[in-house]
Scaffold this motif. Structure first.
Motif, PDB file in Angstrom:
ATOM      1  N   CYS A 293      12.783 -12.750   2.011  1.00  0.00           N
ATOM      2  CA  CYS A 293      11.431 -13.114   1.591  1.00  0.00           C
ATOM      3  C   CYS A 293      11.345 -13.062   0.070  1.00  0.00           C
ATOM      4  O   CYS A 293      11.695 -12.054  -0.541  1.00  0.00           O
ATOM      5  N   VAL A 294      10.883 -14.154  -0.517  1.00  0.00           N
ATOM      6  CA  VAL A 294      10.702 -14.249  -1.961  1.00  0.00           C
ATOM      7  C   VAL A 294       9.222 -14.424  -2.231  1.00  0.00           C
ATOM      8  O   VAL A 294       8.560 -15.260  -1.595  1.00  0.00           O
ATOM      9  N   GLY A 295       8.708 -13.633  -3.179  1.00  0.00           N
ATOM     10  CA  GLY A 295       7.258 -13.624  -3.342  1.00  0.00           C
ATOM     11  C   GLY A 295       6.783 -13.825  -4.765  1.00  0.00           C
ATOM     12  O   GLY A 295       7.556 -14.029  -5.701  1.00  0.00           O
ATOM     13  N   GLN A 296       5.479 -13.765  -4.884  1.00  0.00           N
ATOM     14  CA  GLN A 296       4.794 -13.868  -6.162  1.00  0.00           C
ATOM     15  C   GLN A 296       3.687 -12.825  -6.156  1.00  0.00           C
ATOM     16  O   GLN A 296       2.963 -12.676  -5.159  1.00  0.00           O
ATOM     17  N   ASP A 297       3.575 -12.087  -7.241  1.00  0.00           N
ATOM     18  CA  ASP A 297       2.513 -11.093  -7.359  1.00  0.00           C
ATOM     19  C   ASP A 297       1.204 -11.816  -7.660  1.00  0.00           C
ATOM     20  O   ASP A 297       1.023 -12.369  -8.746  1.00  0.00           O
ATOM     21  N   ILE A 298       0.306 -11.829  -6.673  1.00  0.00           N
ATOM     22  CA  ILE A 298      -0.974 -12.529  -6.863  1.00  0.00           C
ATOM     23  C   ILE A 298      -2.131 -11.535  -6.986  1.00  0.00           C
ATOM     24  O   ILE A 298      -3.285 -11.893  -6.767  1.00  0.00           O
ATOM     25  N   THR A 299      -1.804 -10.299  -7.338  1.00  0.00           N
ATOM     26  CA  THR A 299      -2.845  -9.274  -7.471  1.00  0.00           C
ATOM     27  C   THR A 299      -3.901  -9.714  -8.472  1.00  0.00           C
ATOM     28  O   THR A 299      -5.109  -9.680  -8.194  1.00  0.00           O
TER      29      THR A 299
ATOM     30  N   VAL B  31       0.846  -1.188   0.000  1.00  0.00           N
ATOM     31  CA  VAL B  31       0.000   0.000   0.000  1.00  0.00           C
ATOM     32  C   VAL B  31       0.884   1.241   0.000  1.00  0.00           C
ATOM     33  O   VAL B  31       1.875   1.317   0.727  1.00  0.00           O
ATOM     34  N   LYS B  32       0.529   2.210  -0.846  1.00  0.00           N
ATOM     35  CA  LYS B  32       1.224   3.484  -0.863  1.00  0.00           C
ATOM     36  C   LYS B  32       0.175   4.602  -0.922  1.00  0.00           C
ATOM     37  O   LYS B  32      -0.715   4.573  -1.766  1.00  0.00           O
ATOM     38  N   ASP B  33       0.315   5.553  -0.004  1.00  0.00           N
ATOM     39  CA  ASP B  33      -0.621   6.682   0.071  1.00  0.00           C
ATOM     40  C   ASP B  33      -2.068   6.221   0.163  1.00  0.00           C
ATOM     41  O   ASP B  33      -2.974   6.788  -0.456  1.00  0.00           O
ATOM     42  N   GLY B  34      -2.268   5.132   0.918  1.00  0.00           N
ATOM     43  CA  GLY B  34      -3.621   4.635   1.149  1.00  0.00           C
ATOM     44  C   GLY B  34      -4.193   3.804   0.023  1.00  0.00           C
ATOM     45  O   GLY B  34      -5.315   3.303   0.120  1.00  0.00           O
TER      46      GLY B  34
ATOM     47  N   LYS C  28      -1.386  -1.233  -4.062  1.00  0.00           N
ATOM     48  CA  LYS C  28      -0.709  -1.342  -5.344  1.00  0.00           C
ATOM     49  C   LYS C  28      -0.619  -2.782  -5.824  1.00  0.00           C
ATOM     50  O   LYS C  28      -0.665  -3.050  -7.028  1.00  0.00           O
ATOM     51  N   ALA C  29      -0.456  -3.699  -4.899  1.00  0.00           N
ATOM     52  CA  ALA C  29      -0.308  -5.113  -5.265  1.00  0.00           C
ATOM     53  C   ALA C  29      -0.491  -5.965  -4.016  1.00  0.00           C
ATOM     54  O   ALA C  29      -0.468  -5.464  -2.884  1.00  0.00           O
ATOM     55  N   VAL C  30      -0.668  -7.276  -4.239  1.00  0.00           N
ATOM     56  CA  VAL C  30      -0.724  -8.243  -3.143  1.00  0.00           C
ATOM     57  C   VAL C  30       0.315  -9.315  -3.440  1.00  0.00           C
ATOM     58  O   VAL C  30       0.338  -9.872  -4.543  1.00  0.00           O
ATOM     59  N   LEU C  31       1.186  -9.567  -2.470  1.00  0.00           N
ATOM     60  CA  LEU C  31       2.252 -10.556  -2.642  1.00  0.00           C
ATOM     61  C   LEU C  31       1.968 -11.798  -1.816  1.00  0.00           C
ATOM     62  O   LEU C  31       1.495 -11.702  -0.684  1.00  0.00           O
ATOM     63  N   LEU C  32       2.255 -12.960  -2.401  1.00  0.00           N
ATOM     64  CA  LEU C  32       2.282 -14.214  -1.657  1.00  0.00           C
ATOM     65  C   LEU C  32       3.748 -14.529  -1.425  1.00  0.00           C
ATOM     66  O   LEU C  32       4.502 -14.752  -2.377  1.00  0.00           O
ATOM     67  N   LEU C  33       4.175 -14.526  -0.167  1.00  0.00           N
ATOM     68  CA  LEU C  33       5.591 -14.602   0.180  1.00  0.00           C
ATOM     69  C   LEU C  33       5.922 -15.823   1.013  1.00  0.00           C
ATOM     70  O   LEU C  33       5.051 -16.395   1.680  1.00  0.00           O
ATOM     71  N   ASN C  34       7.198 -16.212   0.974  1.00  0.00           N
ATOM     72  CA  ASN C  34       7.723 -17.137   1.982  1.00  0.00           C
ATOM     73  C   ASN C  34       8.891 -16.456   2.666  1.00  0.00           C
ATOM     74  O   ASN C  34       9.622 -15.691   2.042  1.00  0.00           O
ATOM     75  N   ALA C  35       9.036 -16.724   3.940  1.00  0.00           N
ATOM     76  CA  ALA C  35      10.070 -16.068   4.747  1.00  0.00           C
ATOM     77  C   ALA C  35      11.070 -17.117   5.221  1.00  0.00           C
ATOM     78  O   ALA C  35      10.688 -18.100   5.861  1.00  0.00           O
ATOM     79  N   ALA C  36      12.341 -16.905   4.891  1.00  0.00           N
ATOM     80  CA  ALA C  36      13.396 -17.845   5.269  1.00  0.00           C
ATOM     81  C   ALA C  36      14.484 -17.127   6.056  1.00  0.00           C
ATOM     82  O   ALA C  36      14.765 -15.945   5.817  1.00  0.00           O
TER      83      ALA C  36
END
Length: 384
Positions: free
Chosen positions: A254-260, A226-229, A232-240
């Motif tokens: 964290c490596v992600g995938q844009d699932i917007t 989110v930027k300025d309310g 912008k996108a939704v990420l599906l991430l994994n955290a290592a």
């Protein structure tokens, strides 16, 4: 006239013994050691120096160290170090490039120490080294791998970010900058959770990072950008967990995938499904549905009004056994079975009996119902 020189002789013998011990120590040390006099000529050249350089002691003794054994481009810097040592200034951790007899370059990490005579005057320099050629090669390879990894992270077609043990951003690749509309310069050094996570998700995202810092991998979690309310996108991430050279925890990657778009499609599919459910329920025609076992899954308002059975009374029950007259059950079962195999039936005359015993005749279309993968999940019957 005599003089008692007993103590002098003992002291002389002790000094000679120390000198002999020092000579043996230099000769057998597991480090290359050389010595020069004030003219820069070699006076010491131990076995390890021979092993490293390929030059025997006999080949080096009395030769000018710099002019004979140091490559032309390095002579000035090496001469400066040795001159400083000859002036009484110790030189520590100087990297000395030494070319072997066979022409190979070796890197020697050198300490150069002034060598003094009996009267304390400087008579030369003793250099004690460590062959760091392989160490430098390993370091160069590690730097190359790190550089390659850095480029992979930076140019990957997947959003990637990293944080240190304090939760401050250390990595923010080009894909993430594009999706978030925050540049790397705007992100690095700032707290991820405080600056780039919406307030309602800060606790949960903070918990994910904390688990990763404790060595616990999180395979998937969603992070809205989110930027300025505005999202912008939704990420599906994994955290290592990210670890240093001694296996200590140094942060999280964290490596992600844009699932917007995927989420938008899922939301659209849900909207269509909701619209279809409302359409079925409010249709001015009796509609029912059954699963592959013949259990009722749909029973709209018109069917409830016509037959007197509420939806709650029908869902989960066998349609044929509970709501079809015995004499019609076989033919209705055949129609449903054909639809279950993909053979749909149109304009089938279906006799029905209401809860109060009133008979109805419905002209039925039995349509195969499929899931998103095309698998048959049941039958929908639309009557008139």
């Amino acid at each position: 006239v005599g003089q008692d020189i007993t103590e002098f002789k003992k002291a002389s013998e002790r000094a000679q013994r120390i000198a002999d011990d020092l000579t043996r120590l230099i000769e057998t040390a597991n480090a290359p050691i050389f010595g020069i006099d004030t003219q820069g000529n070699v006076t010491e050249w131990n076995k390890k120096a021979t092993e490293v350089s390929g030059y025997s002691k006999a080949e080096t003794m009395g030769k000018h160290l710099v002019n004979t054994f140091i490559h032309l481009e390095f002579r000035s810097s090496v001469s400066e170090v040795l001159q400083n040592a000859l002036m009484g200034r110790d030189q520590a951790n100087f990297e000395l490039p030494l070319f072997t007899k066979g022409g190979k370059r070796r890197e020697i990490l050198l300490n150069a120490t002034p060598r003094r005579g009996d009267d304390g005057s400087i008579i030369g320099v003793l250099g004690v080294g460590q062959d760091i050629t392989e160490l430098n090669q390993q370091r160069t390879e590690a730097l190359r791998i790190a550089d390659d990894l850095g480029r992979i992270i930076e140019t990957a077609n997947a959003p990637i970010f990293g944080v240190d043990i304090h939760g401050h951003v250390t990595e923010w690749n080009l894909k993430l900058a594009d999706l978030s509309q925050f540049s790397c310069e705007q992100a690095v050094g700032k707290s991820l959770v405080s600056n780039f996570v919406t307030e309602d998700l800060r606790a949960s995202i903070g918990h994910v990072l904390l688990k990763a810092l404790n060595g616990e991998h999180t395979p998937s979690f969603e992070l809205p950008l989110v930027k300025d309310g505005e999202q912008k996108a939704v990420l599906l991430l994994n955290a290592a967990t990210r670890r240093g050279q001694n296996n200590e925890v140094i942060g999280v990657i964290c490596v992600g995938q844009d699932i917007t778009q995927i989420n938008a499609m899922a939301a659209e599919q849900q909207r269509i499904a909701d619209d279809l459910a409302r359409l079925i329920d409010s249709a001015n025609a009796p509609i029912f549905g059954v699963d592959p076992n013949g259990m009722v899954t749909e029973w709209n308002r018109k069917a409830a009004d016509m037959l007197g059975y509420a939806k709650e009374e029908t869902v989960g029950k066998q349609l044929v056994q509970n709501f079809i007259q015995p004499e019609d059950r076989k033919s209705v079962q055949e129609v449903l079975q054909r639809a279950m195999t993909g053979l749909e039936t149109s304009n089938y005359t279906l006799p029905l009996m209401s809860k109060l015993g009133k008979r109805y005749t419905v002209l039925l279309n039995a349509t195969t119902r499929r899931d998103s993968s095309g698998r048959i999940t049941g039958v929908v019957g639309v009557g008139q």
